[in-house]
Design a protein around this motif. Sequence first.
Motif, PDB file in Angstrom:
ATOM      1  N   THR A 147       0.814  -1.214   0.000  1.00 52.69           N
ATOM      2  CA  THR A 147       0.000   0.000   0.000  1.00 52.69           C
ATOM      3  C   THR A 147       0.851   1.270   0.000  1.00 52.69           C
ATOM      4  N   HIS A 148       2.133   1.140   0.313  1.00 53.36           N
ATOM      5  CA  HIS A 148       3.031   2.304   0.301  1.00 53.36           C
ATOM      6  C   HIS A 148       3.649   2.532  -1.076  1.00 53.36           C
ATOM      7  N   ILE A 149       3.432   1.589  -1.977  1.00 53.77           N
ATOM      8  CA  ILE A 149       3.990   1.719  -3.326  1.00 53.77           C
ATOM      9  C   ILE A 149       3.129   2.686  -4.136  1.00 53.77           C
ATOM     10  N   PRO A 150       3.753   3.663  -4.820  1.00 58.59           N
ATOM     11  CA  PRO A 150       2.977   4.584  -5.660  1.00 58.59           C
ATOM     12  C   PRO A 150       2.110   3.816  -6.659  1.00 58.59           C
ATOM     13  N   CYS A 151       0.923   4.316  -6.884  1.00 63.77           N
ATOM     14  CA  CYS A 151      -0.031   3.744  -7.847  1.00 63.77           C
ATOM     15  C   CYS A 151      -0.697   2.462  -7.355  1.00 63.77           C
ATOM     16  N   PHE A 152      -0.536   2.132  -6.063  1.00 63.46           N
ATOM     17  CA  PHE A 152      -1.261   0.979  -5.538  1.00 63.46           C
ATOM     18  C   PHE A 152      -2.765   1.180  -5.722  1.00 63.46           C
ATOM     19  N   ASP A 153      -3.217   2.435  -5.633  1.00 61.69           N
ATOM     20  CA  ASP A 153      -4.640   2.726  -5.797  1.00 61.69           C
ATOM     21  C   ASP A 153      -5.129   2.372  -7.197  1.00 61.69           C
ATOM     22  N   LEU A 154      -4.242   2.503  -8.204  1.00 56.10           N
ATOM     23  CA  LEU A 154      -4.618   2.147  -9.571  1.00 56.10           C
ATOM     24  C   LEU A 154      -4.760   0.633  -9.709  1.00 56.10           C
ATOM     25  N   TYR A 155      -3.891  -0.104  -9.018  1.00 48.26           N
ATOM     26  CA  TYR A 155      -4.013  -1.554  -9.016  1.00 48.26           C
ATOM     27  C   TYR A 155      -5.320  -1.962  -8.347  1.00 48.26           C
ATOM     28  N   TRP A 159      -8.277  -4.115  -9.939  1.00 47.14           N
ATOM     29  CA  TRP A 159      -8.708  -5.359  -9.322  1.00 47.14           C
ATOM     30  C   TRP A 159     -10.217  -5.382  -9.108  1.00 47.14           C
ATOM     31  N   LEU A 160     -10.778  -4.244  -8.657  1.00 42.25           N
ATOM     32  CA  LEU A 160     -12.215  -4.186  -8.408  1.00 42.25           C
ATOM     33  C   LEU A 160     -13.016  -4.115  -9.705  1.00 42.25           C
ATOM     34  N   ARG A 194     -13.163   8.652  -8.062  1.00 38.32           N
ATOM     35  CA  ARG A 194     -11.826   8.055  -8.138  1.00 38.32           C
ATOM     36  C   ARG A 194     -11.061   8.162  -6.829  1.00 38.32           C
ATOM     37  N   GLN A 195     -11.434   9.125  -5.986  1.00 38.22           N
ATOM     38  CA  GLN A 195     -10.715   9.308  -4.728  1.00 38.22           C
ATOM     39  C   GLN A 195     -10.889   8.127  -3.771  1.00 38.22           C
ATOM     40  N   ILE A 196     -11.929   7.334  -4.000  1.00 34.60           N
ATOM     41  CA  ILE A 196     -12.180   6.221  -3.084  1.00 34.60           C
ATOM     42  C   ILE A 196     -11.025   5.224  -3.085  1.00 34.60           C
ATOM     43  N   PHE A 197     -10.321   5.083  -4.213  1.00 29.14           N
ATOM     44  CA  PHE A 197      -9.272   4.071  -4.293  1.00 29.14           C
ATOM     45  C   PHE A 197      -8.022   4.488  -3.503  1.00 29.14           C
ATOM     46  N   LYS A 198      -7.749   5.769  -3.472  1.00 34.06           N
ATOM     47  CA  LYS A 198      -6.649   6.245  -2.626  1.00 34.06           C
ATOM     48  C   LYS A 198      -6.992   6.074  -1.150  1.00 34.06           C
ATOM     49  N   ALA A 199      -8.246   6.358  -0.808  1.00 30.55           N
ATOM     50  CA  ALA A 199      -8.669   6.207   0.589  1.00 30.55           C
ATOM     51  C   ALA A 199      -8.719   4.729   0.979  1.00 30.55           C
ATOM     52  N   MET A 200      -9.147   3.876   0.060  1.00 30.36           N
ATOM     53  CA  MET A 200      -9.189   2.443   0.353  1.00 30.36           C
ATOM     54  C   MET A 200      -7.791   1.868   0.542  1.00 30.36           C
ATOM     55  N   THR A 201      -6.815   2.454  -0.125  1.00 35.01           N
ATOM     56  CA  THR A 201      -5.425   2.044   0.085  1.00 35.01           C
ATOM     57  C   THR A 201      -5.055   2.240   1.544  1.00 35.01           C
ATOM     58  N   ARG A 202      -5.451   3.384   2.107  1.00 34.77           N
ATOM     59  CA  ARG A 202      -5.194   3.647   3.518  1.00 34.77           C
ATOM     60  C   ARG A 202      -6.020   2.703   4.398  1.00 34.77           C
ATOM     61  N   PHE A 203      -7.234   2.405   3.979  1.00 35.19           N
ATOM     62  CA  PHE A 203      -8.084   1.496   4.739  1.00 35.19           C
ATOM     63  C   PHE A 203      -7.414   0.121   4.870  1.00 35.19           C
ATOM     64  N   ILE A 204      -6.894  -0.399   3.780  1.00 40.82           N
ATOM     65  CA  ILE A 204      -6.218  -1.700   3.799  1.00 40.82           C
ATOM     66  C   ILE A 204      -4.980  -1.640   4.691  1.00 40.82           C
ATOM     67  N   ARG A 205      -4.293  -0.520   4.648  1.00 41.11           N
ATOM     68  CA  ARG A 205      -3.067  -0.352   5.442  1.00 41.11           C
ATOM     69  C   ARG A 205      -3.368  -0.281   6.934  1.00 41.11           C
ATOM     70  N   HIS A 206      -4.455   0.380   7.296  1.00 39.53           N
ATOM     71  CA  HIS A 206      -4.720   0.671   8.706  1.00 39.53           C
ATOM     72  C   HIS A 206      -5.562  -0.379   9.418  1.00 39.53           C
ATOM     73  N   ARG A 207      -6.388  -1.108   8.674  1.00 34.23           N
ATOM     74  CA  ARG A 207      -7.362  -1.998   9.311  1.00 34.23           C
ATOM     75  C   ARG A 207      -6.688  -3.001  10.235  1.00 34.23           C
ATOM     76  N   GLU A 208      -7.080  -2.969  11.500  1.00 37.40           N
ATOM     77  CA  GLU A 208      -6.591  -3.957  12.444  1.00 37.40           C
ATOM     78  C   GLU A 208      -7.378  -5.247  12.262  1.00 37.40           C
ATOM     79  N   GLY A 209      -6.992  -6.287  12.922  1.00 35.52           N
ATOM     80  CA  GLY A 209      -7.755  -7.526  12.837  1.00 35.52           C
ATOM     81  C   GLY A 209      -9.083  -7.417  13.574  1.00 35.52           C
ATOM     82  N   ASP A 210      -9.956  -8.394  13.332  1.00 36.35           N
ATOM     83  CA  ASP A 210     -11.237  -8.430  14.027  1.00 36.35           C
ATOM     84  C   ASP A 210     -11.021  -8.702  15.520  1.00 36.35           C
TER      85      ASP A 210
END
Length: 278
Positions: A147-155, A159-160, A194-210
Amino acid sequence: MAKPFMEAVSPIKRAAIHGVELYYEHYENPGRDTLVCVHGFLSSAFSFRKLIPLLRNHYDIIAVDLPPFGQSEKSRTFVYTYANLAKLLIGLLEKLNISRAALVGHSMGGQISLSASLLKPELFSKIVLLCSSGYLKRSHPSIIFGTHIPCFDLYLKYWLSKDGVLKNLLNVVHDRTLIDQEMIDGYEKPFTDRQIFKAMTRFIRHREGDLDSEDLKRVQNPALLIWGEEDRVVPVSVGERLHRDLPDSILYSLKDTGHLVPEERPEFVSERIFEFIQ
């Protein structure tokens, strides 16, 4: 149940909570118990569109779009942990001067509801878990690193979009005849921003376990669990395990029903909620 009440004033609202703009729908019914509807991953308040009219006459209902999903802000500074999302729910209720509410969480929204109940148990009366996620670990370190790699949001966007909304709906609904164009458009709409994919990148990075078993055993609020036996996303075995871990819980499992219980079995769900809350 009675026919749904026709809203004279638009239920659509927005509020800034902890520096993030929340979109929510408030179907106001003064003097009635408050229900807070919390959607799942890649979803929005739209997922409760069939359930809300069945409960509208009986409750004061708030359906929230959790950031970065739906029409809430796609913040690039917010830390998207379940705990922080739970704090947004608590902050919204405090802003609305609501001192007591029941939570209705679907999928990921169930975990966030449970987190909120642990953070402030006195604020919540009961919890309804609809095919709630459970026991998921945090993302693998390699994914978090990615998620720290540039353009991860484009991937992520690729994917979606590769599978598309229709394929995702086919995976979460058992009765495929329920899927129509209105349903496809409703679940697809938030992803036109389009901004949702940049924010979702942070979501994947930050989400703790259940929450783990020990945390779940500390939940004192009564819980109603409703599951689809054909759920391919969160198997009914997860519901059975949650039922064992939660000290005060009831579990219903439904045949010929998938993951999207609020869409597939709204009448059954509304009737069980009414019995449970009363």
